[in-house]
Design an enzyme around this catalytic site. Sequence first.
Site, PDB file in Angstrom:
ATOM      1  N   HIS A 267      93.489  38.867  22.861  1.00 17.01           N
ATOM      2  CA  HIS A 267      94.855  39.271  23.181  1.00 17.01           C
ATOM      3  C   HIS A 267      94.753  40.843  23.540  1.00 17.01           C
ATOM      4  O   HIS A 267      94.201  41.220  24.578  1.00 17.01           O
ATOM      5  CB  HIS A 267      95.537  39.273  21.548  1.00 17.01           C
ATOM      6  N   HIS A 306      94.802  33.760  31.820  1.00 19.02           N
ATOM      7  CA  HIS A 306      96.125  33.969  30.952  1.00 19.02           C
ATOM      8  C   HIS A 306      96.445  32.716  30.494  1.00 19.02           C
ATOM      9  O   HIS A 306      96.492  31.613  31.539  1.00 19.02           O
ATOM     10  CB  HIS A 306      97.265  34.768  31.579  1.00 19.02           C
ATOM     11  N   ASP A 362      95.837  43.702  31.066  1.00 18.50           N
ATOM     12  CA  ASP A 362      94.701  44.315  30.492  1.00 18.50           C
ATOM     13  C   ASP A 362      93.623  44.762  31.484  1.00 18.50           C
ATOM     14  O   ASP A 362      92.671  45.821  31.177  1.00 18.50           O
ATOM     15  CB  ASP A 362      93.770  43.760  29.292  1.00 18.50           C
TER      16      ASP A 362
HETATM   17  N1  CMC Z   1      86.541  34.427  32.396  1.00 22.10           N
HETATM   18  C1  CMC Z   1      85.801  33.162  32.572  1.00 22.10           C
HETATM   19  N2  CMC Z   1      86.388  31.886  32.490  1.00 22.10           N
HETATM   20  C2  CMC Z   1      87.639  31.982  32.026  1.00 22.10           C
HETATM   21  C3  CMC Z   1      88.449  33.322  31.448  1.00 22.10           C
HETATM   22  C4  CMC Z   1      87.782  34.311  31.560  1.00 22.10           C
HETATM   23  N3  CMC Z   1      88.338  35.454  31.406  1.00 22.10           N
HETATM   24  N4  CMC Z   1      89.566  32.866  31.206  1.00 22.10           N
HETATM   25  C5  CMC Z   1      89.573  31.517  30.931  1.00 22.10           C
HETATM   26  N5  CMC Z   1      88.185  31.027  31.622  1.00 22.10           N
HETATM   27  C6  CMC Z   1      87.854  29.631  31.709  1.00 22.10           C
HETATM   28  C7  CMC Z   1      87.733  28.851  30.459  1.00 22.10           C
HETATM   29  O1  CMC Z   1      86.289  29.011  30.278  1.00 22.10           O
HETATM   30  C8  CMC Z   1      88.077  27.401  30.765  1.00 22.10           C
HETATM   31  O2  CMC Z   1      87.014  26.914  31.648  1.00 22.10           O
HETATM   32  P1  CMC Z   1      86.799  25.231  31.426  1.00 22.10           P
HETATM   33  O3  CMC Z   1      88.021  24.614  31.964  1.00 22.10           O
HETATM   34  O4  CMC Z   1      85.647  25.103  32.228  1.00 22.10           O
HETATM   35  O5  CMC Z   1      86.342  25.101  30.158  1.00 22.10           O
HETATM   36  C9  CMC Z   1      89.442  27.625  31.912  1.00 22.10           C
HETATM   37  O6  CMC Z   1      89.332  28.895  32.444  1.00 22.10           O
HETATM   38  C10 CMC Z   1      90.585  27.620  30.730  1.00 22.10           C
HETATM   39  O7  CMC Z   1      90.434  28.694  30.049  1.00 22.10           O
HETATM   40  P2  CMC Z   1      90.843  28.482  28.389  1.00 22.10           P
HETATM   41  O8  CMC Z   1      90.191  29.349  27.636  1.00 22.10           O
HETATM   42  O9  CMC Z   1      91.355  26.992  28.104  1.00 22.10           O
HETATM   43  O10 CMC Z   1      92.407  29.137  28.577  1.00 22.10           O
HETATM   44  P3  CMC Z   1      93.487  29.827  27.247  1.00 22.10           P
HETATM   45  O11 CMC Z   1      94.756  29.708  27.825  1.00 22.10           O
HETATM   46  O12 CMC Z   1      92.927  29.222  26.021  1.00 22.10           O
HETATM   47  O13 CMC Z   1      92.984  31.570  27.230  1.00 22.10           O
HETATM   48  C11 CMC Z   1      92.917  33.725  27.585  1.00 22.10           C
HETATM   49  C12 CMC Z   1      93.697  32.419  27.654  1.00 22.10           C
HETATM   50  C13 CMC Z   1      93.770  35.089  27.768  1.00 22.10           C
HETATM   51  C14 CMC Z   1      92.564  33.951  26.129  1.00 22.10           C
HETATM   52  C15 CMC Z   1      91.626  33.695  28.221  1.00 22.10           C
HETATM   53  O14 CMC Z   1      91.885  33.521  29.470  1.00 22.10           O
HETATM   54  C16 CMC Z   1      90.607  34.890  28.038  1.00 22.10           C
HETATM   55  O15 CMC Z   1      89.801  34.668  27.057  1.00 22.10           O
HETATM   56  N6  CMC Z   1      90.695  35.897  28.798  1.00 22.10           N
HETATM   57  C17 CMC Z   1      89.958  37.007  28.524  1.00 22.10           C
HETATM   58  C18 CMC Z   1      90.578  37.910  27.510  1.00 22.10           C
HETATM   59  C19 CMC Z   1      91.679  38.362  28.005  1.00 22.10           C
HETATM   60  O16 CMC Z   1      91.622  39.007  29.192  1.00 22.10           O
HETATM   61  N7  CMC Z   1      92.732  38.430  27.145  1.00 22.10           N
HETATM   62  C20 CMC Z   1      93.988  39.253  27.714  1.00 22.10           C
HETATM   63  C21 CMC Z   1      95.247  38.372  27.795  1.00 22.10           C
HETATM   64  S1  CMC Z   1      96.505  39.117  28.552  1.00 22.10           S
HETATM   65  C22 CMC Z   1      97.165  40.264  27.778  1.00 22.10           C
HETATM   66  C23 CMC Z   1      97.344  39.728  26.146  1.00 22.10           C
HETATM   67  O17 CMC Z   1      97.985  38.651  26.129  1.00 22.10           O
HETATM   68  O18 CMC Z   1      97.187  40.395  25.085  1.00 22.10           O
END
Ligand code: CMC
Length: 436
Positions: A267, A306, A362
Amino acid sequence: MKEGLLISDQRTQASYEIPIQDGTIRAMDLRQIKTAPDDFGLMSYDPAFMNTASCRSAITFIEGDKGILRYRGYPIETLAEKCSFLEVAYLILFGDLPTEPQLKEWVGQITHHTMLHETTKKFLEGFRYDAHPMGMLVSTVAALSTVYPEARHVQDPEIRRLQIMRLIGKMPTIAAYTYRHSLGYPYVYPDNELGYTGNFMNMLWKMAEPRYTANPALACALDILFILHADHEQNCSANVMRSVGSSRADPFLATAAAAAALSGPLHGGANEEVLKMLDEIGAKDKVPAYIEKVKAGQFKLMGFGHRIYKNYDPRARILKWAADRVFEVTGRNPKLDIALELERIALEDEYFIKRKLYPNVDFYSGIIYQAMGFKPEMFTVLFAIPRTAGWLAQWQEMVEDPEQKIARPRQVYIGHAVRDFVPLEKRSAAPAPVKA
Ligand code: CMC
């Protein structure tokens, strides 16, 4: 046209008509679907709320596929260009942009509430010299609950409004104190002659000079950053704010809980992780190798992806613009080149295209904060200051919503059925789980 969903239960051959409103069905309408009169009824299973609306809200609108973000109907781009943070906080909290007299009164009220009680200052002094500022912030906001015991009367609108002003007023003071504490510098008291961001900068960076004058371009950039971070509908921390607030805990405790949720690296803590990642990559030519490791699943690209945005995060676009304004004053942060290269390669790569992964808020904020002189540990604290307005708006909306009750999800129990108790002396260790 009648809006309804016809459900046919193959277990019983019974059919049901469930009303659809605003593109949703009510999960409670599923309860009537039973296999027998003593059956509990059907539930929906939705870990991480992937497809569950937990409330009806009029605060923030996001259209993730198009990269649209609006507060109370106003596009984020317009607000970032034309408003101050406190104007936007008023909008988010009370539904409309303030008139000139309303804004003057609001700014005066917030300014009036910037001071911390001396015991709270002493509380902050008790932290270890290397305490993480986010841990200090969370604990100190929770501690305010002891200073303002009347805050527990959350059903009283006047009392609610007073705590809202206190929290928005005191957040920069607590944040600045956590920063000064980590440097071992004496705390600087708020200066009521200064604006919200100018006063914050004064409390951060004033040394021996009689009066600190913030660089107007940097104060303006910080104000824009605050606007961009003010609210983001039902994200993890907003959900915590509502959930904790739903038990009628006071807003200081609920805000502390929301800030704790924000601190996680998935987050708001991601902004700190982005800087660590850029440090680890080290140089522009190392980016392709790093991306390969991300694609191989070794780690995530921080500041990318996201839950809601499946397009460019509109906040990231404004941040890129703000970065240039800040660098005109501070000089260019060399990490920007690595970040731009990461973005360029990722946006052309099939892995990121297929998953619709774009830079989020971020990704660029940390580079700007670092150029302004903040240590990475402070980045999430800087996120928490403006998000307090959003959390409080979400909390207020929840408290006033007659449909809301204490948040209490259901579970699907997958544990043992009833077991026979074995006395201590007769127990044998359970076999270790087999590793996959
Ligand atoms: N780098 C590489 N792969 C990713 C990333 C990333 N940053 N984000 C998602 N994926 C992949 C993930 O591995 C999955 O792949 P597969 O379908 O092959 O398993 C696919 O994309 C879908 O991702 P998810 O984890 O199911 O998506 P989610 O909606 O549960 O997670 C998230 C969203 C923001 C937690 C995630 O994208 C992430 O961990 N990003 C990095 C951390 C980050 O930048 N967080 C800040 C978010 S914005 C500000 C806030 O809200 O605070």
